[in-house]
Write a protein that holds these residues in place. Structure first.
Motif, PDB file in Angstrom:
ATOM      1  N   ARG A  57     -17.798   4.349  -3.467  1.00 42.11           N
ATOM      2  CA  ARG A  57     -16.883   3.601  -2.621  1.00 42.11           C
ATOM      3  C   ARG A  57     -15.585   3.321  -3.365  1.00 42.11           C
ATOM      4  O   ARG A  57     -15.571   3.015  -4.556  1.00 42.11           O
ATOM      5  CB  ARG A  57     -17.524   2.279  -2.199  1.00 42.11           C
ATOM      6  N   GLY A  58     -14.451   3.415  -2.640  1.00 44.69           N
ATOM      7  CA  GLY A  58     -13.161   2.984  -3.172  1.00 44.69           C
ATOM      8  C   GLY A  58     -12.315   4.050  -3.816  1.00 44.69           C
ATOM      9  O   GLY A  58     -11.253   3.732  -4.376  1.00 44.69           O
ATOM     10  N   LEU A  59     -12.698   5.331  -3.753  1.00 40.28           N
ATOM     11  CA  LEU A  59     -11.848   6.376  -4.327  1.00 40.28           C
ATOM     12  C   LEU A  59     -10.622   6.578  -3.430  1.00 40.28           C
ATOM     13  O   LEU A  59     -10.746   6.658  -2.205  1.00 40.28           O
ATOM     14  CB  LEU A  59     -12.623   7.688  -4.453  1.00 40.28           C
ATOM     15  N   PRO A  60      -9.406   6.656  -3.994  1.00 35.88           N
ATOM     16  CA  PRO A  60      -8.202   6.813  -3.166  1.00 35.88           C
ATOM     17  C   PRO A  60      -8.162   8.169  -2.475  1.00 35.88           C
ATOM     18  O   PRO A  60      -8.421   9.198  -3.089  1.00 35.88           O
ATOM     19  CB  PRO A  60      -7.058   6.654  -4.165  1.00 35.88           C
ATOM     20  N   VAL A  61      -7.828   8.144  -1.181  1.00 37.92           N
ATOM     21  CA  VAL A  61      -7.772   9.374  -0.391  1.00 37.92           C
ATOM     22  C   VAL A  61      -6.353   9.659   0.088  1.00 37.92           C
ATOM     23  O   VAL A  61      -5.830  10.760  -0.113  1.00 37.92           O
ATOM     24  CB  VAL A  61      -8.739   9.297   0.809  1.00 37.92           C
ATOM     25  N   GLY A  62      -5.707   8.695   0.762  1.00 34.43           N
ATOM     26  CA  GLY A  62      -4.361   8.928   1.263  1.00 34.43           C
ATOM     27  C   GLY A  62      -3.899   7.803   2.161  1.00 34.43           C
ATOM     28  O   GLY A  62      -4.394   6.667   2.077  1.00 34.43           O
ATOM     29  N   SER A  63      -2.953   8.116   3.054  1.00 36.54           N
ATOM     30  CA  SER A  63      -2.375   7.146   3.971  1.00 36.54           C
ATOM     31  C   SER A  63      -2.400   7.708   5.385  1.00 36.54           C
ATOM     32  O   SER A  63      -2.250   8.917   5.584  1.00 36.54           O
ATOM     33  CB  SER A  63      -0.928   6.804   3.569  1.00 36.54           C
ATOM     34  N   VAL A  64      -2.546   6.812   6.361  1.00 38.71           N
ATOM     35  CA  VAL A  64      -2.619   7.210   7.765  1.00 38.71           C
ATOM     36  C   VAL A  64      -1.237   7.612   8.262  1.00 38.71           C
ATOM     37  O   VAL A  64      -0.242   6.911   8.022  1.00 38.71           O
ATOM     38  CB  VAL A  64      -3.196   6.070   8.615  1.00 38.71           C
ATOM     39  N   VAL A  65      -1.164   8.741   8.960  1.00 39.42           N
ATOM     40  CA  VAL A  65       0.073   9.213   9.598  1.00 39.42           C
ATOM     41  C   VAL A  65      -0.264   9.670  11.010  1.00 39.42           C
ATOM     42  O   VAL A  65      -1.425   9.960  11.332  1.00 39.42           O
ATOM     43  CB  VAL A  65       0.728  10.365   8.790  1.00 39.42           C
ATOM     44  N   ARG A  66       0.762   9.730  11.855  1.00 34.76           N
ATOM     45  CA  ARG A  66       0.589  10.214  13.213  1.00 34.76           C
ATOM     46  C   ARG A  66       0.798  11.727  13.238  1.00 34.76           C
ATOM     47  O   ARG A  66       1.815  12.231  12.788  1.00 34.76           O
ATOM     48  CB  ARG A  66       1.575   9.531  14.149  1.00 34.76           C
ATOM     49  N   GLY A  67      -0.181  12.458  13.745  1.00 40.45           N
ATOM     50  CA  GLY A  67      -0.094  13.906  13.794  1.00 40.45           C
ATOM     51  C   GLY A  67       0.738  14.377  14.968  1.00 40.45           C
ATOM     52  O   GLY A  67       1.089  13.610  15.881  1.00 40.45           O
ATOM     53  N   VAL A  68       1.083  15.657  14.963  1.00 41.37           N
ATOM     54  CA  VAL A  68       1.877  16.229  16.050  1.00 41.37           C
ATOM     55  C   VAL A  68       1.089  16.247  17.353  1.00 41.37           C
ATOM     56  O   VAL A  68       1.671  16.290  18.445  1.00 41.37           O
ATOM     57  CB  VAL A  68       2.325  17.657  15.681  1.00 41.37           C
ATOM     58  N   ASP A  69      -0.247  16.213  17.258  1.00 39.49           N
ATOM     59  CA  ASP A  69      -1.075  16.175  18.462  1.00 39.49           C
ATOM     60  C   ASP A  69      -1.276  14.766  18.981  1.00 39.49           C
ATOM     61  O   ASP A  69      -2.002  14.555  19.958  1.00 39.49           O
ATOM     62  CB  ASP A  69      -2.433  16.826  18.177  1.00 39.49           C
ATOM     63  N   GLY A  70      -0.658  13.776  18.335  1.00 43.31           N
ATOM     64  CA  GLY A  70      -0.779  12.393  18.755  1.00 43.31           C
ATOM     65  C   GLY A  70      -1.931  11.651  18.136  1.00 43.31           C
ATOM     66  O   GLY A  70      -2.031  10.428  18.302  1.00 43.31           O
ATOM     67  N   GLY A  71      -2.827  12.336  17.433  1.00 46.38           N
ATOM     68  CA  GLY A  71      -3.957  11.676  16.803  1.00 46.38           C
ATOM     69  C   GLY A  71      -3.622  11.167  15.420  1.00 46.38           C
ATOM     70  O   GLY A  71      -2.569  11.465  14.849  1.00 46.38           O
ATOM     71  N   TRP A  72      -4.564  10.396  14.883  1.00 46.06           N
ATOM     72  CA  TRP A  72      -4.382   9.846  13.546  1.00 46.06           C
ATOM     73  C   TRP A  72      -4.871  10.845  12.505  1.00 46.06           C
ATOM     74  O   TRP A  72      -5.973  11.383  12.620  1.00 46.06           O
ATOM     75  CB  TRP A  72      -5.134   8.531  13.398  1.00 46.06           C
ATOM     76  N   ARG A  73      -4.044  11.061  11.514  1.00 45.51           N
ATOM     77  CA  ARG A  73      -4.362  11.959  10.414  1.00 45.51           C
ATOM     78  C   ARG A  73      -4.080  11.261   9.089  1.00 45.51           C
ATOM     79  O   ARG A  73      -3.568  10.132   9.068  1.00 45.51           O
ATOM     80  CB  ARG A  73      -3.577  13.268  10.517  1.00 45.51           C
ATOM     81  N   VAL A  74      -4.389  11.954   7.993  1.00 46.45           N
ATOM     82  CA  VAL A  74      -4.249  11.348   6.664  1.00 46.45           C
ATOM     83  C   VAL A  74      -3.400  12.264   5.790  1.00 46.45           C
ATOM     84  O   VAL A  74      -3.719  13.455   5.630  1.00 46.45           O
ATOM     85  CB  VAL A  74      -5.623  11.112   6.009  1.00 46.45           C
TER      86      VAL A  74
END
Length: 344
Positions: free
Chosen positions: A242-259
């Protein structure tokens, strides 16, 4: 027309005067030298005066006669210096090019050293054993993103081990040989990683699709997701700590949430493989063992053997070959007396 009337007629007079002057000076010098041979016959004061006079007269003449020699020597020195400067210039240019190459190599080595220090400086809480590795690309298709690392089972690497760069999580080990292992990146179409949003503690599955920003699937949250929310590994299922850094949430071109992955901040050349298999290696099993419990609750019951009388007998017990005791006689209930028949 005579030479005197020509354009060079005026030059003869100066040449004549120069020749005459030179003869006079030569005569004076000869007389002075002759007088110098008679120094014993001359008083010291007169000798020094004569020598001084000769030096005074001979100095201008020597200067005039030696001037061309000095000019020629100076010209030769200038030409020699010019050609030496040109050769030195070419040599300095070559050294400058070599120094620039050395400077570039030094800068590259410094960047590599800083990245290796960053990779080796990765710390987990609780601390986990790890091994550093160098990777190369091993893409096998438009949706497959894998890399090969130069460590394998000889370093204790096993399938499922998490892989991190100096910025964040890269993926996990999916294949191991003696000296090489294959890393499945988070962007691979077969990658599915349990994650959480740090701000809301919402759970999701990070699924790769071959692109640079994997998507958030099965998002479970009662609060709105914000762009820029930090994404960490959740530890669910025991796949990753638990707790390993992955990234940040961004809005994708398809409108969904991506990282947007943290590991994309630099090339994935140097990584650290965490030798993590499951949470059992983190927990202290001895500390978690039950203490101060009755012996009957901690010891397993020994198997019992049914004796000849039907009772349970512990193993190792001996029994005498005595016949079983006769059972007490059972008394039959009294029969009822027959009813007398009525006489006709």
């Amino acid at each position: 027309m005579s030479l005197r009337d020509g354009p060079f007629g005026d030059i003869k007079v100066p040449l004549t005067w120069s020749a005459g002057a030179a003869l006079v000076i030569a005569a004076i010098i000869a007389g002075a030298l002759l007088m110098s041979h008679q120094r014993e016959m001359t008083r010291p004061a007169a000798y020094e005066a004569a020598r001084h006079a000769v030096d005074s007269v001979a100095a201008p003449v020597g200067g005039v006669l030696s001037a061309p020699v000095h000019w020629v020597g100076g010209a030769a020195d200038w030409m020699r210096g010019y050609f030496f400067a040109a050769s030195e210039n070419r040599k300095l240019k070559a050294e400058l090019v070599q120094a620039q190459a050395w400077h570039d190599q030094l800068a590259a080595a410094q960047v590599e050293n800083e990245r290796l220090r960053a990779v080796l400086g990765i710390q987990t809480n609780p601390p986990l054993p790890h091994v550093a590795a160098e990777t190369i690309s091993d893409s096998r298709g438009p949706f497959a993103n894998t890399r090969l690392a130069d460590v394998g089972s000889d370093k204790g690497v096993t399938e499922g081990n998490p892989v991190l760069s100096e910025h964040g999580l890269v993926g996990r080990i999916v294949g191991v040989s003696d000296h090489v292992s294959r890393i499945l990146l988070l962007t691979d179409a077969e990658s599915h990683t349990p994650v959480l949003l740090e701000r809301t503690n919402a759970r999701a599955i990070l699924s790769g699709d071959g692109g640079s920003t994997p998507k958030l699937d099965y998002l479970r949250t009662s609060q709105a997701v914000r762009e820029g929310d930090r994404v960490l590994t959740s530890g669910d299922g025991g796949v990753f700590p638990r707790g390993l850094p992955v990234g940040s949430v961004v809005r994708g071109v398809d409108g969904g949430w991506r990282v947007a992955l943290d590991s994309d901040a630099a090339p994935i050349d140097y990584v650290q493989v965490l030798l993590f298999t499951d949470f059992a290696q983190i927990a202290n099993e001895q500390a978690l063992a039950p203490k101060d419990l009755p012996t009957a609750m901690t010891e397993e019951p020994s198997p019992s053997i049914v004796g000849p009388t039907g009772g349970a007998v512990q193993p190792g017990a001996t029994h005498a070959a005595t016949p079983p005791k006769p059972a007490p006689p059972r008394h039959a209930p009294p029969r009822p007396a027959p009813h007398p028949r009525a006489n006709p």
